[in-house]
Design an enzyme around this catalytic site. Structure first.
Site, short mmCIF file in Angstrom:
data_model
loop_
_atom_site.label_atom_id
_atom_site.label_comp_id
_atom_site.label_asym_id
_atom_site.label_seq_id
_atom_site.Cartn_x
_atom_site.Cartn_y
_atom_site.Cartn_z
N LYS A 221 4.44 -4.98 -41.92
CA LYS A 221 3.29 -5.47 -41.16
C LYS A 221 3.18 -6.98 -41.20
O LYS A 221 3.77 -7.64 -42.03
CB LYS A 221 1.99 -4.80 -41.66
CG LYS A 221 1.84 -3.39 -41.06
CD LYS A 221 0.53 -2.73 -41.39
CE LYS A 221 0.50 -1.34 -40.75
NZ LYS A 221 -0.64 -0.56 -41.22
N ARG A 256 3.37 4.78 -46.50
CA ARG A 256 3.91 4.98 -45.14
C ARG A 256 4.88 3.86 -44.84
O ARG A 256 4.48 2.70 -44.77
CB ARG A 256 2.74 5.01 -44.15
CG ARG A 256 3.14 5.26 -42.71
CD ARG A 256 1.90 5.27 -41.80
NE ARG A 256 2.27 5.49 -40.42
CZ ARG A 256 2.66 4.53 -39.57
NH1 ARG A 256 2.71 3.28 -39.98
NH2 ARG A 256 2.98 4.82 -38.33
C1 8Y4 Z 1 5.92 -3.75 -37.70
C2 8Y4 Z 1 5.98 -2.40 -37.67
C3 8Y4 Z 1 4.70 -4.36 -37.65
C4 8Y4 Z 1 4.82 -1.65 -37.57
C5 8Y4 Z 1 3.56 -3.62 -37.54
C6 8Y4 Z 1 3.61 -2.25 -37.52
C7 8Y4 Z 1 -0.92 2.88 -40.21
C8 8Y4 Z 1 -0.92 4.12 -39.56
C9 8Y4 Z 1 0.02 2.62 -38.29
C10 8Y4 Z 1 -1.49 2.79 -41.50
C11 8Y4 Z 1 -1.98 5.14 -41.32
C12 8Y4 Z 1 2.17 -0.28 -37.76
C13 8Y4 Z 1 -0.16 4.96 -37.34
C14 8Y4 Z 1 0.85 0.17 -37.25
N1 8Y4 Z 1 -0.31 1.96 -39.40
N2 8Y4 Z 1 -1.44 5.24 -40.09
N3 8Y4 Z 1 -0.33 3.94 -38.34
N4 8Y4 Z 1 -2.01 3.95 -42.01
N5 8Y4 Z 1 -2.50 6.22 -41.90
N6 8Y4 Z 1 2.43 -1.55 -37.38
O1 8Y4 Z 1 -1.57 1.74 -42.14
O2 8Y4 Z 1 2.89 0.42 -38.41
S1 8Y4 Z 1 0.78 1.93 -36.90
#
Ligand code: 8Y4
Length: 276
Positions: A221, A256
């Site tokens: 992130k 996750r």
């Molecule tokens: C690079 C890759 C930069 C991915 C940002 C991201 C969470 C979640 C997401 C979380 C739960 C993400 C669906 C955002 N984040 N579900 N989901 N908790 N429970 N961004 O933190 O991965 S999506």
């Protein structure tokens, strides 16, 4: 300590890794808009071989600024993949959605957990989760994905997130969802500045003390990029591992992640030390 996820169970007596399976057109497509379920299945099988205890399938990009997808589009993306996965995987499948219709169809297709970044706030979502009798992860978010990173503001981010999650858990319990089916998540990066995210990670014990298993999603992130001088997403692995280890040491039950093998190794070392 062990939660039942439809046909599978998830042993949370030690921290576990959730592998991320994005089924959006930027992954597992032929360059067009259609997802190839066989490629998605290959990636999921590999994550399980690498030690993932659960696979999170999502068809709606929840990145800051992302546009929402229609119900039909989301169903078309995730349902064929969940159907294909449920006959081959030895671990539960979590459905990353906020739409009750997707929750229902995903459950029929074989999903064993609901992961809702909106904490079941959509109309009919609490009822769907209750009727489906699946565990549900309730995540905190301030604002809406399109605009949540514009002006995040809290009096006390840890107290505010804790209070919100407690309230959502109470709503679920009042709707007949058993406490053993509830997981909580502070929602790193969802309407939070770097300082908010750091305070939440520093004080994660505080959220764990609410008494529900905690899920933490920090992998790759922006907060990792910000700490590391705006490092690009594909260069955030080591920073993400450090954050996952800290979360596990503070009592998180599920991490996750994108990089399953590396995360499982790091969490196994953490667990070996914690259990001494
Ligand atoms: C690079 C890759 C930069 C991915 C940002 C991201 C969470 C979640 C997401 C979380 C739960 C993400 C669906 C955002 N984040 N579900 N989901 N908790 N429970 N961004 O933190 O991965 S999506």
């Amino acid at each position: 300590m062990i939660i039942r996820c439809a046909d599978h169970s998830l042993d949370l007596s030690k921290p576990r890794v959730m592998g991320i399976l994005n089924v959006t057109p930027d992954s597992f497509s032929d360059g067009g808009v259609f997802i190839k379920p066989s490629d998605a299945v290959k990636h999921a099988v590999r994550m399980v071989e690498e030690g993932a205890a659960i696979i999170d399938v999502g068809g709606e990009s929840t990145r800051p600024g992302a546009q929402s997808v229609s119900l039909q589009q989301e169903l078309d993306r995730v349902i064929p993949v969940i159907e294909a996965l449920s006959s081959v995987l030895s671990v539960p499948i979590s459905i990353d959605t906020s739409k009750p219709e997707v929750m229902r169809e995903a459950a029929v297709a074989g999903a064993g957990m609901i992961n809702d970044v909106c904490a079941l706030s959509a109309e009919g979502a609490v009822e769907a989760a209750s009727e489906l009798q699946l565990p549900v992860c309730l995540m905190h978010m301030q604002g809406k994905p399109r605009s949540m990173q514009q002006q995040p503001r809290y009096d006390d981010v840890v107290a505010d997130v804790s209070c919100f999650l407690q309230q959502r858990a109470d709503v679920c319990i009042d709707a007949g969802i058993p406490a053993q089916h509830i997981l909580l998540d502070p929602g790193f990066g969802f309407g939070k500045t770097l300082q908010h995210n750091l305070l939440l990670l520093q004080n994660l014990e505080n959220l764990v003390s609410l008494g529900y298993p905690l899920l933490a999603g920090i992998s790759r992130k922006r907060m990792i990029g910000q700490i590391l001088d705006e490092r690009e997403t594909d260069q955030r692995l080591y920073g993400s591992l450090a954050a996952a280890v800290i979360a596990a040491m503070k009592g998180a039950s599920i991490l996750r992640v994108h990089d399953v093998r590396a995360s499982v190794d790091a969490i196994r070392v953490t667990t070996a030390v914690m259990n001494q």
